[in-house]
Design an enzyme around this catalytic site. Structure first.
Site, mmCIF file in Angstrom:
data_model
loop_
_atom_site.group_PDB
_atom_site.id
_atom_site.type_symbol
_atom_site.label_atom_id
_atom_site.label_comp_id
_atom_site.label_asym_id
_atom_site.label_seq_id
_atom_site.Cartn_x
_atom_site.Cartn_y
_atom_site.Cartn_z
ATOM 1 N N LYS A 9 0.829 -1.222 0.000
ATOM 2 C CA LYS A 9 0.000 0.000 0.000
ATOM 3 C C LYS A 9 0.855 1.261 0.000
ATOM 4 C CE LYS A 9 -2.185 -0.422 3.854
ATOM 5 N NZ LYS A 9 -1.805 -1.678 4.475
ATOM 6 N N ARG A 84 -9.699 2.092 8.720
ATOM 7 C CA ARG A 84 -9.205 0.754 9.001
ATOM 8 C C ARG A 84 -10.263 -0.129 9.626
ATOM 9 N NH1 ARG A 84 -3.504 1.134 8.556
ATOM 10 N NH2 ARG A 84 -2.369 -0.663 9.296
ATOM 11 N N ARG A 121 11.186 -7.030 5.196
ATOM 12 C CA ARG A 121 11.210 -5.591 5.471
ATOM 13 C C ARG A 121 11.731 -5.318 6.878
ATOM 14 N NH1 ARG A 121 5.716 -2.214 4.967
ATOM 15 N NH2 ARG A 121 5.309 -2.976 7.053
ATOM 16 N N ARG A 127 11.781 -1.899 11.116
ATOM 17 C CA ARG A 127 10.553 -1.331 11.670
ATOM 18 C C ARG A 127 10.127 -2.133 12.880
ATOM 19 N NH1 ARG A 127 5.347 0.165 7.996
ATOM 20 N NH2 ARG A 127 4.156 -0.979 9.565
ATOM 21 N N ARG A 138 -0.884 -8.361 13.391
ATOM 22 C CA ARG A 138 -1.374 -7.358 12.436
ATOM 23 C C ARG A 138 -2.243 -8.004 11.358
ATOM 24 N NH1 ARG A 138 4.061 -5.383 10.843
ATOM 25 N NH2 ARG A 138 3.077 -4.128 9.224
HETATM 26 P P1 ADP Z 1 0.696 -1.828 7.868
HETATM 27 O O1 ADP Z 1 -0.549 -1.645 7.074
HETATM 28 O O2 ADP Z 1 1.834 -2.352 7.063
HETATM 29 O O3 ADP Z 1 0.494 -2.615 9.129
HETATM 30 P P2 ADP Z 1 0.721 1.053 8.611
HETATM 31 O O4 ADP Z 1 1.932 1.910 8.466
HETATM 32 O O5 ADP Z 1 -0.454 1.370 7.768
HETATM 33 O O6 ADP Z 1 1.263 -0.432 8.361
HETATM 34 O O7 ADP Z 1 0.243 1.037 10.156
HETATM 35 C C1 ADP Z 1 1.116 0.751 11.211
HETATM 36 C C2 ADP Z 1 0.368 0.798 12.543
HETATM 37 O O8 ADP Z 1 -0.160 2.116 12.761
HETATM 38 C C3 ADP Z 1 -0.851 -0.129 12.660
HETATM 39 O O9 ADP Z 1 -0.494 -1.443 13.014
HETATM 40 C C4 ADP Z 1 -1.672 0.600 13.736
HETATM 41 O O10 ADP Z 1 -1.150 0.350 15.024
HETATM 42 C C5 ADP Z 1 -1.425 2.065 13.418
HETATM 43 N N1 ADP Z 1 -2.480 2.620 12.510
HETATM 44 C C6 ADP Z 1 -2.292 3.096 11.242
HETATM 45 N N2 ADP Z 1 -3.443 3.536 10.714
HETATM 46 C C7 ADP Z 1 -4.405 3.314 11.655
HETATM 47 C C8 ADP Z 1 -5.807 3.527 11.713
HETATM 48 N N3 ADP Z 1 -6.492 4.045 10.673
HETATM 49 N N4 ADP Z 1 -6.467 3.185 12.851
HETATM 50 C C9 ADP Z 1 -5.814 2.661 13.893
HETATM 51 N N5 ADP Z 1 -4.495 2.424 13.911
HETATM 52 C C10 ADP Z 1 -3.783 2.740 12.812
#
Ligand code: ADP
Length: 181
Positions: A9, A84, A121, A127, A138
């Protein structure tokens, strides 16, 4: 842009936003920058992120509403990582109306490939949430909370599915094709 962790994404959203001349708004990036800068929001979000859980809706929604009101988002934006769950989708509609999201782009990649990509990654970028246990959580959180959004946008006729396997330019080409339709 929707899709499980590791679907690509972030990579694709960044390219697509550049091509469209609109800002790429990644809630993951915004939250990570809050953690790095030790803001109040960062302090509240950190433990959830490290566990691979969602940060509470009210915190993330307030952050996104604030961001969408900034001047560079007036002519459009690409949201990456938000909404989300269906409650976040509804919060967005409540704040800005039904036209707030024109299209949900779903990047599809199967689970085995996702784990491989994320472990790699983690090794390359370090990370904090790319360790195997957290990755599994996740993916579970995605299935339970985020996957219902597919149905949410599909039933509103606003979902486009894109195959996420292949090289970065191949997937990008598919996204452009879908947007051109
Ligand atoms: P990925 O989709 O690869 O897990 P992201 O960078 O999109 O990585 O998100 C990393 C973390 O940030 C998530 O696991 C969550 O803890 C938090 N996060 C991101 N966007 C949201 C959201 N819309 N609502 C709640 N938590 C979020």
């Amino acid at each position: 842009m929707l899709g499980p962790p590791g679907a690509g994404k972030g990579t694709q959203a960044e390219r697509l936003a550049r091509a469209l001349g609109i800002p790429h708004l990644s809630t993951g990036d915004m939250l990570r920058s809050n953690v790095a800068n030790e803001t109040d929001l960062g302090r509240q979000a950190q433990a959830f992120m490290e566990a691979g859980d969602l940060v509470p809706d009210e915190l993330v929604t307030a952050m996104v509403i604030d961001r969408l009101q900034q001047e560079d988002a007036v002519c459009g934006y690409l949201l990456d990582g938000y909404p989300r769950n269906p409650a976040q989708a509804e919060a967005l509609v409540e704040a800005f109306g039904d036209e707030v999201l024109e299209l949900a782009l779903m990047l599809e990649v199967d689970a085995e490939e996702l784990i491989q990509r994320l472990v790699l990654r983690g090794e390359e970028q370090g990370r904090a949430d790319d360790t195997e246990d957290v990755i599994r959580n996740r993916l579970d959180v995605y299935e339970e909370q985020t996957a219902p959004l597919v149905e949410y946008y599909e039933s509103r006729d606003r979902l486009a599915r894109v195959q996420g396997l292949g090289t970065i330019p191949e997937v990008f080409g598919r996204l452009i094709e879908v947007l051109a339709q």
